[in-house]
Design an enzyme around this catalytic site. Structure first.
Site, PDB file in Angstrom:
ATOM      1  N   ARG A  39       0.854  -1.199   0.000  1.00  0.00           N
ATOM      2  CA  ARG A  39       0.000   0.000   0.000  1.00  0.00           C
ATOM      3  C   ARG A  39       0.880   1.236   0.000  1.00  0.00           C
ATOM      4  NH1 ARG A  39      -4.645   0.210   4.393  1.00  0.00           N
ATOM      5  NH2 ARG A  39      -2.870   0.493   5.784  1.00  0.00           N
TER       6      ARG A  39
ATOM      7  N   THR B 132      -1.465   7.416  -0.424  1.00  0.00           N
ATOM      8  CA  THR B 132      -2.756   7.234  -1.106  1.00  0.00           C
ATOM      9  C   THR B 132      -3.515   6.019  -0.584  1.00  0.00           C
ATOM     10  OG1 THR B 132      -1.819   5.805  -2.805  1.00  0.00           O
ATOM     11  CG2 THR B 132      -1.753   8.188  -3.218  1.00  0.00           C
TER      12      THR B 132
ATOM     13  N   ASP C  69       0.389  -3.842  12.362  1.00  0.00           N
ATOM     14  CA  ASP C  69       0.871  -4.154  11.011  1.00  0.00           C
ATOM     15  C   ASP C  69       1.199  -5.645  10.926  1.00  0.00           C
ATOM     16  OD1 ASP C  69       2.705  -4.538   8.743  1.00  0.00           O
ATOM     17  OD2 ASP C  69       2.540  -2.359   8.562  1.00  0.00           O
TER      18      ASP C  69
ATOM     19  N   ASP D  24       4.800  -6.480   9.494  1.00  0.00           N
ATOM     20  CA  ASP D  24       5.880  -6.156  10.433  1.00  0.00           C
ATOM     21  C   ASP D  24       5.879  -7.097  11.635  1.00  0.00           C
ATOM     22  OD1 ASP D  24       6.908  -4.134   8.915  1.00  0.00           O
ATOM     23  OD2 ASP D  24       5.897  -2.526  10.009  1.00  0.00           O
TER      24      ASP D  24
HETATM   25  C1  PRP Z   1      -1.143  -4.962   4.235  1.00  0.00           C
HETATM   26  C2  PRP Z   1      -1.958  -6.228   4.277  1.00  0.00           C
HETATM   27  C3  PRP Z   1      -2.749  -6.145   3.009  1.00  0.00           C
HETATM   28  C4  PRP Z   1      -2.994  -4.682   2.875  1.00  0.00           C
HETATM   29  C5  PRP Z   1      -4.393  -4.405   3.315  1.00  0.00           C
HETATM   30  O1  PRP Z   1      -0.061  -5.074   3.401  1.00  0.00           O
HETATM   31  O2  PRP Z   1      -1.168  -7.378   4.351  1.00  0.00           O
HETATM   32  O3  PRP Z   1      -2.084  -6.662   1.885  1.00  0.00           O
HETATM   33  O4  PRP Z   1      -2.079  -4.018   3.758  1.00  0.00           O
HETATM   34  O5  PRP Z   1      -4.707  -3.097   3.121  1.00  0.00           O
HETATM   35  P1  PRP Z   1      -5.808  -2.622   2.100  1.00  0.00           P
HETATM   36  O6  PRP Z   1      -7.009  -3.488   2.305  1.00  0.00           O
HETATM   37  O7  PRP Z   1      -6.042  -1.193   2.501  1.00  0.00           O
HETATM   38  O8  PRP Z   1      -5.259  -2.738   0.708  1.00  0.00           O
HETATM   39  P2  PRP Z   1       1.061  -3.938   3.278  1.00  0.00           P
HETATM   40  O9  PRP Z   1       0.738  -3.029   2.153  1.00  0.00           O
HETATM   41  O10 PRP Z   1       1.263  -3.312   4.611  1.00  0.00           O
HETATM   42  O11 PRP Z   1       2.326  -4.741   2.823  1.00  0.00           O
HETATM   43  P3  PRP Z   1       3.146  -5.886   3.602  1.00  0.00           P
HETATM   44  O12 PRP Z   1       2.261  -7.090   3.682  1.00  0.00           O
HETATM   45  O13 PRP Z   1       4.326  -6.078   2.716  1.00  0.00           O
HETATM   46  O14 PRP Z   1       3.522  -5.369   4.966  1.00  0.00           O
HETATM   47  N1  URA Z   2      -2.354  -3.593   6.953  1.00  0.00           N
HETATM   48  C1  URA Z   2      -2.020  -4.068   8.176  1.00  0.00           C
HETATM   49  O1  URA Z   2      -1.049  -4.812   8.308  1.00  0.00           O
HETATM   50  N2  URA Z   2      -2.790  -3.722   9.232  1.00  0.00           N
HETATM   51  C2  URA Z   2      -3.865  -2.935   9.107  1.00  0.00           C
HETATM   52  O2  URA Z   2      -4.531  -2.665  10.130  1.00  0.00           O
HETATM   53  C3  URA Z   2      -4.192  -2.441   7.841  1.00  0.00           C
HETATM   54  C4  URA Z   2      -3.419  -2.787   6.779  1.00  0.00           C
END
Ligand code: PRP
Ligand code: URA
Length: 208
Positions: free
Chosen positions: A103, A107, A199, A202
């Protein structure tokens, strides 16, 4: 809400509570993600098609079944990776096709960075794996990719969904069932789910 399946299993509720706890360390967090994935995949696969299959027991012939559908697991990188091992425990022959999305911090829109799907679809049903359904942008983008690939049956399997993300996924892809461990209250101003678990990427990978 149609097509939404929040788990009512007590083990899911118990394990999810430990997962949310800010004092749960990465190792335990990964274990819980895997265990909850097993339970959710069990529920999400309840309608997979079967075909007849005869087997010989040590005593006699028996009428049985085998899975008819070729299943693809589609973890959204990174956080969806933690659900793959649990899903594989129940579906050891499933193919795994990774989709890389992150994400954009400003945005909150998904940005695709990895997709190695071959030209022709190799599976008939895909289970998208991602712990968090927040704005829903990542889930919608992944369903878009899988539909373009030619997969006809797609399900989303996640741990926590926000009403905002559920509404977007239902609006854009109403035929996609959504299996979750829980539905939470709302998103905060940074697009994080409240109360959520923080997160998910993380916390699994120790990068907080
Ligand atoms: C997180 C999560 C989803 C997304 C959800 O990933 O694992 O893929 O956010 O958010 P959304 O419904 O608003 O799209 P992130 O972008 O943090 O990446 P990561 O898994 O690499 O930490
Ligand atoms: N991605 C995450 O990992 N946690 C949230 O709460 C939203 C998006």
């Amino acid at each position: 809400m149609s097509n939404i399946y929040p788990s009512t299993h007590p083990l899911v509720a118990h394990k999810l509570t430990r997962l949310r706890d800010k004092n749960t360390d990465s190792r335990k967090f990964r274990e819980l993600v895997r265990e909850i994935a097993v339970l959710l995949i069990y529920e999400a696969t309840a309608d997979l098609a079967l075909e007849n299959r005869k087997v010989e027991t040590p005593l006699a012939a028996a009428e049985g079944f085998s899975l008819k559908e070729r299943v693809g697991l589609v973890p959204i990188l990174r956080a969806g990776l933690g659900m793959v091992e649990g899903a594989w425990e129940l579906l050891p022959s499933a193919e795994v096709w990774h989709i890389g999305l992150y994400r954009d911090e400003k945005t909150l829109k998904p940005v695709e960075y990895y997709n190695k799907l071959p030209v022709e679809p190799t599976v008939s049903v895909c289970l998208i794996l991602d712990p968090m359904l927040a704005t829903g942008g990542s889930a919608v983008a992944t369903v878009d990719v899988l539909k373009r690939w030619g997969v006809r049956r797609i399900k989303f399997v996640g741990l926590i969904g926000a009403p905002e993300g559920i509404a977007l996924l239902q609006a854009r892809h109403p035929e996609v069932p959504i299996h979750l461990a829980a539905i939470d209250h709302r998103l905060n101003e940074n697009g994080y789910i409240l109360p959520g678990l923080g997160d998910a990427g993380d916390r699994q990978f120790g990068t907080a």
